[in-house]
Design a protein around this motif. Structure first.
Motif, short mmCIF file in Angstrom:
data_model
loop_
_atom_site.label_atom_id
_atom_site.label_comp_id
_atom_site.label_asym_id
_atom_site.label_seq_id
_atom_site.Cartn_x
_atom_site.Cartn_y
_atom_site.Cartn_z
N LEU A 98 0.81 -1.22 0.00
CA LEU A 98 0.00 0.00 0.00
C LEU A 98 0.84 1.27 0.00
O LEU A 98 0.29 2.37 -0.17
CB LEU A 98 -0.94 0.02 1.21
N HIS A 99 2.15 1.12 0.16
CA HIS A 99 2.97 2.32 0.34
C HIS A 99 4.19 2.36 -0.58
O HIS A 99 5.04 3.24 -0.41
CB HIS A 99 3.41 2.43 1.80
N THR A 100 4.29 1.44 -1.53
CA THR A 100 5.37 1.51 -2.51
C THR A 100 4.97 2.45 -3.65
O THR A 100 3.82 2.86 -3.75
CB THR A 100 5.69 0.12 -3.08
N THR A 101 5.93 2.77 -4.49
CA THR A 101 5.66 3.55 -5.70
C THR A 101 6.19 2.77 -6.90
O THR A 101 6.91 1.78 -6.75
CB THR A 101 6.36 4.92 -5.64
N GLN A 102 5.83 3.21 -8.10
CA GLN A 102 6.35 2.56 -9.30
C GLN A 102 7.86 2.62 -9.36
O GLN A 102 8.52 1.69 -9.80
CB GLN A 102 5.77 3.23 -10.56
N GLN A 103 8.42 3.72 -8.89
CA GLN A 103 9.86 3.91 -8.96
C GLN A 103 10.60 3.13 -7.87
O GLN A 103 11.71 2.64 -8.09
CB GLN A 103 10.21 5.40 -8.83
N VAL A 104 10.01 3.02 -6.70
CA VAL A 104 10.65 2.35 -5.56
C VAL A 104 9.68 1.32 -5.00
O VAL A 104 8.69 1.67 -4.35
CB VAL A 104 11.05 3.35 -4.47
N SER A 105 9.97 0.05 -5.25
CA SER A 105 9.05 -1.03 -4.84
C SER A 105 9.59 -1.86 -3.68
O SER A 105 8.89 -2.73 -3.18
CB SER A 105 8.79 -1.96 -6.03
N TYR A 106 10.82 -1.59 -3.24
CA TYR A 106 11.44 -2.44 -2.22
C TYR A 106 11.23 -1.90 -0.80
O TYR A 106 11.61 -2.54 0.18
CB TYR A 106 12.94 -2.58 -2.47
N ARG A 107 10.65 -0.69 -0.67
CA ARG A 107 10.39 -0.14 0.65
C ARG A 107 9.10 0.70 0.60
O ARG A 107 8.55 0.96 -0.47
CB ARG A 107 11.55 0.71 1.14
N ARG A 108 8.66 1.15 1.75
CA ARG A 108 7.45 1.97 1.84
C ARG A 108 7.79 3.42 1.48
O ARG A 108 7.85 4.30 2.34
CB ARG A 108 6.87 1.85 3.25
N GLU A 109 8.00 3.63 0.20
CA GLU A 109 8.50 4.91 -0.29
C GLU A 109 7.56 6.07 0.03
O GLU A 109 8.00 7.19 0.31
CB GLU A 109 8.75 4.84 -1.80
N LYS A 110 6.26 5.81 0.01
CA LYS A 110 5.31 6.88 0.30
C LYS A 110 5.47 7.40 1.74
O LYS A 110 5.34 8.60 2.00
CB LYS A 110 3.88 6.40 0.08
N LEU A 111 5.76 6.49 2.66
CA LEU A 111 5.97 6.91 4.04
C LEU A 111 7.26 7.69 4.20
O LEU A 111 7.43 8.44 5.17
CB LEU A 111 5.96 5.70 4.98
N HIS A 112 8.19 7.52 3.24
CA HIS A 112 9.45 8.25 3.28
C HIS A 112 9.34 9.63 2.65
O HIS A 112 9.91 10.60 3.18
CB HIS A 112 10.53 7.45 2.55
N THR A 113 8.62 9.74 1.54
CA THR A 113 8.73 10.97 0.74
C THR A 113 7.41 11.55 0.25
O THR A 113 7.41 12.61 -0.38
CB THR A 113 9.63 10.72 -0.48
N GLU A 114 6.28 10.90 0.51
CA GLU A 114 5.02 11.36 -0.08
C GLU A 114 4.65 12.79 0.32
O GLU A 114 4.08 13.55 -0.46
CB GLU A 114 3.89 10.41 0.35
N GLY A 115 5.00 13.18 1.51
CA GLY A 115 4.64 14.52 1.98
C GLY A 115 5.78 15.51 1.98
O GLY A 115 5.70 16.54 2.64
N GLY A 116 6.84 15.21 1.22
CA GLY A 116 7.98 16.13 1.17
C GLY A 116 9.29 15.38 1.32
O GLY A 116 9.37 14.17 1.14
#
Length: 490
Positions: free
Chosen positions: A261-279
């Motif tokens: 639920l928190h990966t992106t197309q560019q980064v699928s190996y970690r919860r990228e949205k929780l890292h960078t979605e808000g800045g």
């Protein structure tokens, strides 16, 4: 020194006082014959256990942080135990003692409750043979150790909680990490349940858990067990994080979210949205951690720092290195628990920003949680209890000293019997050698001979097989050296 002499004047007989004052005087004058002036065994034989307790309590304030600025009102207790192995009997005794020292668990656990034990198996089993582990196992460096989980579960069962109501929970990278590293054995031996938080099962759907007054998120989609349990216990490994700086029981919350639920197309190996979605990551990841802790509060933190690591959360971090803090940290206030664990590792939990292993400053989620009223990250508001509280006292003394390019503190205790703790600090990553010599200049032990990341570090020396006497601890880094005299008394 004056405190010690004053104590001796009040508590010891004249014979002991004169001999110990002579020993102190000779040590100050650099004499190597001090070990012949007072036999440690004889001194300990004459001193009762009660007297030893009076000595310790007379030298340590009730709050080890009472003079560190700001309010000195104690808000919470954090228990610290010293441990060097994962022996089951030892772990149960240590953790039970710590739970008792912070007031027991009857205020947070009822025998009829469902209890979640959130472990940390970050990175999966593919790193099990990584060279950066230096031959150690993932459970000794990166993951919660299964024997800590066993000890906690057994104590809950002894307390009266049904084994069937105890759930080991984690968003697994792979099934192998749970099945083949001791966790499945603990589950089966005790009759516990396990739920993979990456999945909806055993439920038909995720549940929407609201975030009240969060920094970025208004809700999270989580496995329903996280809402169903009455008590939530976070059992992480004590370590640092390459992205958030501080980890421990609250950074462990990132692992309650389904990865998909928190990966992106560019980064699928970690919860990228929780890292960078808000800045930027240095701002958004601490916000995410804080919001997750608001959604799923931690009732009890039990931090495994017996054998652990520094410089990152896994062997993929360039600054990662195995370490041994020989400590268990327990508290009902997870912010306080993580603050003490961070302090033990040389981090500063009190300020708005914290330094990551790469020396980049990022927002401090402990500070953010304190701002939300979740717990305290102010060290002067925390009373440390337990047989490992002295570890914090040693760090407190080191913290008061201005940082240098590198520094080697006096070992503690000194004189010592069998084992002593040697602390050192670096302002930047450097190749470090720490070598022990006897008074004749013969090398007797090499404790460190490798590149070590910046920060404060500790190493233990066991003088097994050596004679009582004076030994010299030397530290070399960046072309410079420093030495400390140590006294070993059997």
């Amino acid at each position: 020194m004056t405190d010690i002499i004053a104590f001796i004047t009040n508590k010891c007989n004249l014979y002991d006082k004169l001999h110990l004052m002579r020993r102190i005087d000779m040590e100050q004058n650099g004499s190597n014959t001090i070990i012949h002036t007072l036999d440690r065994r004889e001194f300990l034989r004459q001193a009762s256990a009660a007297t030893a307790g009076i000595l310790l309590s007379s030298l340590l304030p009730k709050s080890l942080f009472a003079n560190m600025g700001g309010s000195t009102d104690i808000l919470t207790k954090v228990g610290i135990a010293e441990a060097t192995t994962y022996d089951n009997a030892l772990l149960k005794q240590k953790i039970q003692s710590l739970l008792e020292s912070i007031g027991g668990i009857s205020d947070i656990v009822k025998t009829s409750d469902k209890v979640a034990l959130k472990i940390n198996l970050t990175g999966g089993s593919s790193y099990a043979n990584n060279s950066k582990l230096n031959g150690k196992s993932l459970t000794e460096t990166v993951w919660t150790h299964p024997e800590v989980v066993r000890a906690v579960a057994e104590l809950l069962i002894d307390y009266g909680v049904s084994a069937n109501n105890i759930y080991i929970v984690e968003a697994l990278w792979d099934d192998n990490s749970f099945n083949n590293f001791g966790f499945a054995t603990v589950k089966n031996d005790l009759g516990l349940q396990m739920i993979n938080l990456n999945n909806k099962a055993p439920y038909s759907s995720y549940v929407t858990v609201p975030v009240s007054n969060g920094y970025y998120y208004s809700s999270f989609q989580l496995n329903q067990i996280l809402q169903e349990v009455d008590v939530y216990i976070s059992i992480p490994k004590m370590k640092q994080h390459v992205s958030a700086g501080i980890t421990h029981s609250l950074k462990n919350q990132i692992g309650i979210t389904p990865l998909s639920l928190h990966t992106t197309q560019q980064v699928s190996y970690r919860r990228e949205k929780l890292h960078t979605e808000g800045g930027q990551e240095i701002h958004h990841l601490p916000n995410s951690i804080t919001d997750l802790c608001l959604a799923r509060p931690v009732h009890l933190a039990i931090i495994d720092g017996i054998k652990n690591s520094r410089g990152g959360e896994g062997a993929w971090a360039s600054t990662f290195t195995p370490y041994e803090n020989h400590a268990l940290v327990v508290a009902k206030d997870p912010v306080a628990a993580d603050s003490i664990a961070a302090f033990l590792m040389g981090d500063d939990p009190e300020h708005e920003e914290v330094k990551r292993p790469d020396n980049v400053m990022c927002k401090n989620h402990l500070y953010l949680l304190n701002q939300k009223g979740i717990g305290t990250n102010h060290l002067n508001e925390i009373e440390t209890v337990g047989d490992g509280a002295y570890l914090v006292s040693v760090q407190k003394e080191q913290r008061a000293q201005a940082p240098q390019d590198f520094a080697l503190q006096q070992n503690y205790p000194n004189p010592f019997n069998s084992e002593t703790l040697i602390s050192f600090s670096l302002s930047s990553s450097s190749h470090v050698s720490i070598i022990i010599y006897d008074v004749r200049g013969k090398k007797v032990a090499t404790l460190v001979n490798e590149v070590v990341p910046n920060g404060q570090h500790q190493v233990r020396w066991k003088a097994n097989g050596l004679s009582s006497g004076v030994y010299i601890c030397t530290m070399r880094a960046n072309g410079n050296s420093v030495a400390r005299k140590m006294v070993y008394q059997k």
